[in-house]
Each structure stands twice: as C-alpha cells, then as structure tokens.
Design an enzyme around this catalytic site. Structure first.
Site, PDB file in Angstrom:
ATOM      1  N   LYS A  18      51.143  33.720  31.638  1.00 40.27           N
ATOM      2  CA  LYS A  18      49.918  32.686  31.322  1.00 40.27           C
ATOM      3  C   LYS A  18      49.390  32.642  30.044  1.00 40.27           C
ATOM      4  O   LYS A  18      49.704  33.375  29.150  1.00 40.27           O
ATOM      5  CB  LYS A  18      48.955  33.219  32.487  1.00 40.27           C
ATOM      6  N   ASP A 148      44.093  39.093  37.063  1.00 44.87           N
ATOM      7  CA  ASP A 148      45.198  38.156  36.822  1.00 44.87           C
ATOM      8  C   ASP A 148      46.134  37.783  37.912  1.00 44.87           C
ATOM      9  O   ASP A 148      46.903  36.786  37.799  1.00 44.87           O
ATOM     10  CB  ASP A 148      45.821  38.334  35.441  1.00 44.87           C
TER      11      ASP A 148
HETATM   12  O1  C5P Z   1      41.734  43.459  35.960  1.00 45.75           O
HETATM   13  P1  C5P Z   1      42.599  44.167  34.884  1.00 45.75           P
HETATM   14  O2  C5P Z   1      42.924  45.319  35.438  1.00 45.75           O
HETATM   15  O3  C5P Z   1      43.558  43.409  34.686  1.00 45.75           O
HETATM   16  O4  C5P Z   1      41.543  44.332  33.665  1.00 45.75           O
HETATM   17  C1  C5P Z   1      42.050  45.321  32.644  1.00 45.75           C
HETATM   18  C2  C5P Z   1      40.968  45.495  31.830  1.00 45.75           C
HETATM   19  O5  C5P Z   1      40.438  44.336  31.215  1.00 45.75           O
HETATM   20  C3  C5P Z   1      39.646  46.087  32.780  1.00 45.75           C
HETATM   21  O6  C5P Z   1      39.680  47.374  32.997  1.00 45.75           O
HETATM   22  C4  C5P Z   1      38.302  45.704  31.928  1.00 45.75           C
HETATM   23  O7  C5P Z   1      38.494  46.453  30.667  1.00 45.75           O
HETATM   24  C5  C5P Z   1      39.000  44.314  31.128  1.00 45.75           C
HETATM   25  N1  C5P Z   1      38.372  43.098  32.009  1.00 45.75           N
HETATM   26  C6  C5P Z   1      37.140  42.857  31.833  1.00 45.75           C
HETATM   27  N2  C5P Z   1      36.662  41.625  32.568  1.00 45.75           N
HETATM   28  C7  C5P Z   1      37.574  40.858  33.291  1.00 45.75           C
HETATM   29  C8  C5P Z   1      39.032  41.225  33.426  1.00 45.75           C
HETATM   30  C9  C5P Z   1      39.335  42.439  32.385  1.00 45.75           C
HETATM   31  O8  C5P Z   1      36.386  43.569  31.103  1.00 45.75           O
HETATM   32  N3  C5P Z   1      36.924  39.918  33.981  1.00 45.75           N
END
Ligand code: C5P
Length: 308
Positions: A18, A148
C-alpha cells in the site's frame, strides 16, 4: 481452474503493498495508537503466500533479490503466526500448515508488507482448512492483527479511519495511476516514526487532517490529485533519515508529478502520468536508493491465485 470441492493440495494467495495517498495523523489516543484519516491505495507490488497441509507448523520466507531476508522476523511474534493462531482458535482447529511467503514488498518499508502477509495467510488458511469464515469474522481478526490488515484484505482505494482499521471503499477504483517506487537498504521502525511524530508535533490536534478534496478528485485525471498527496509522517521519517530528502529531490529532478514518503517510510513513491512516463522517471532514478520499481494501482486486495 479453481476446484470448488475436495481438500486442496496447496493454496496461493497474493496480497498487495500500500501507499497512503493521504495520511493525516492526530495526537495519540489513550491506548497509544494515533487516530488516522487516511486514503489507502493498493499498488502492484505483491507478497505471495502458499500454504500446504501439514501435521505441524512450518514457516519459510523467500525474498526478491533486492530485499534482505534476514530482516524478516520469523518467531512466534511474527504477524503471520499470530494470524494463523487467531484463525485456528476461532474455529477450534490445530494451526498446522506448511507456509511459504515469497516477498516482493519492502520489509519495514512503510508499505504494509507484514499486513499483506497477514491478510494473505488468513485467506489462504481459510481455504486450506475449509473453514468458510464470514467476512465479518475475517475483518474482525484482521483489525485485531494490525491497523493496515483490513485494508490489505480489501485493496483498491480505501478511506481508513479509527487507527486505520475502519475501512470504507472510495471512488477511483477503476482509474489507473502509475508509480515509481524507490526502496531503501534499511527499514524504519513504524513505532519509532510515530514516536518522532509525537516529539515533533507535540501540539498535534486529536483530529487528523481530512482528505476531503483528494477523495472528491480520486477518479479525475492525474493532475487533479498531484497537489493533494500528503503524509503527516513524512517530516518525522525525514528527520530520522535525512538522506531521503535527496531521494525526493531526485524524483522531482527526474520529472515525477509528485513524490512522497510512503507511510512511515523509508520507501519513497513518485506519481507519474502514464506507464511510459513512469519508466522514464525510473530510468532517471537509476542508482538512487536501494532499488527502483514501477507499479500501478489501485489493485485488488488479498486474493487466491492458485488452488491446486
Ligand atoms: O497496528 P500496527 O500493529 O500495524 O501498528 C504498529 C505500531 O505502529 C503500533 O504499535 C504503534 O506504535 C504504531 N501505530 C500508531 N497509530 C496507528 C497505527 C500504528 O501509533 N494508527
């Protein structure tokens, strides 16, 4: 032909990388995640996940030559292992499979490669294990796995809200855009880029910037969206990797319509007007970054490409 009955010998699912055409980030919520208003756009760089029956769990990763296979985490905290476990637990079946991931999506590149793998493994194992999981359950598991991952199931052009996991298709799904993608040798940690955002934007509003105009023009000729690409994580990523400024400048010099850091970076992406234009820009970027790719979007989310 895709058989509709009988246990499969193997299932291969393809899931796309993406780009965020718009990534508006707000001040962190109570749970530490950041509220997002984002326009996801799936592009034709893919990871393929092949699953086969097994009486145990095995995960193997192969990567394209421009990727570093040692950068892919393979332990129990791997998002693919978590995806398989969640799906198996939902249905009360053992998480047994032989899983092969062939990666083309940059690792820790800001292109949701891990999320693509998680979405692909959910779709592949659902088919291999004959589970027939409902869309509602698939999207619930996807949201649990990562912000995502629901988008990686959908593909196309999608408005993401919440922490990115609340997804809704938007217009322009049938309008082809051309991109040049410049990868970096070393990935960037997404949490580290968000932490830098917090340090640099201490007064950020809890409400992220909305992509109203971009969404309105998504089906219009490319010139209409050229000035509307935006990424609130770009400055933090550039602060952590100042050399990316040179990559963006090189893309501009090579004639791209617009360039930006992809998500949390360090991959940089450049919008072009046609396949020929993209090939020309890619030639002008030869030797810049780790590797230069041409891809178009939007493309489909995780989908079965082989069922043998
Ligand atoms: O959701 P995901 O596990 O992909 O996110 C990885 C990291 O990115 C989270 O642990 C967080 O630190 C950060 N993140 C965030 N806010 C979001 C998406 C991700 O702070 N909306």
């Amino acid at each position: 032909m895709i058989p509709t009955s009988g246990p499969p010998g193997s299932v291969t699912v393809r899931a796309p990388a993406k780009i965020n055409l718009h990534l508006g980030v707000g001040a962190p919520r109570g749970d530490g995640f950041h509220p997002l208003l984002t326009v996801y756009h799936a592009i034709g760089i893919y990871d393929d996940v092949t699953v086969r029956p097994s009486d145990s769990w095995r995960l193997t990763v192969e990567t394209a030559p421009y990727l570093d296979v040692t950068a892919v985490p393979l332990g129990d905290d791997n998002i693919v292992v978590r995806a398989a476990t969640l799906l198996a637990d939902l249905h009360g079946v053992p998480a047994h499979a032989d899983v092969l991931i062939r990666k083309e999506i940059p690792v820790a590149g800001g292109m949701a490669g891990g999320s693509a793998d998680a979405a692909a493994v959910l779709v592949a194992l659902d088919r291999l294990w004959g589970l027939d999981t409902s869309d509602e359950d698939m999207f619930r598991l996807a949201a649990e796995l990562g912000s995502d991952v629901p988008f990686a199931l959908m593909g196309g052009n999608v408005l993401g809200t919440g922490r990115g996991e609340v997804v809704e298709s938007v217009r322009g799904g049938d309008v082809v855009r051309w991109w040049v993608v410049v990868t970096a040798r070393e990935g960037l940690s997404t949490p580290a880029v968000y932490r830098r955002f917090d340090a640099m934007a201490a007064d950020a509003s809890p409400r992220p910037s909305p992509p109203h105009r971009l969404v309105a023009f998504l089906a219009d000729p490319v010139e209409a969206i050229t000035g509307l690409l935006h990424n609130d994580l770009q400055e933090p990523a550039l602060d952590l990797r100042p050399e990316l400024r040179d990559v963006l400048a090189a893309g501009e010099k090579a004639g791209a319509l617009a360039g930006l850091v992809s998500g949390s970076g360090p991959t940089c992406v450049f919008l072009c007007s046609s396949a020929d234009h993209a090939r020309g820009v890619a030639a002008g970027l030869d030797g810049v970054g780790e590797h230069v790719l041409v891809a178009n979007g939007p493309v489909a989310g995780a989908h079965v490409v082989e069922h043998a």
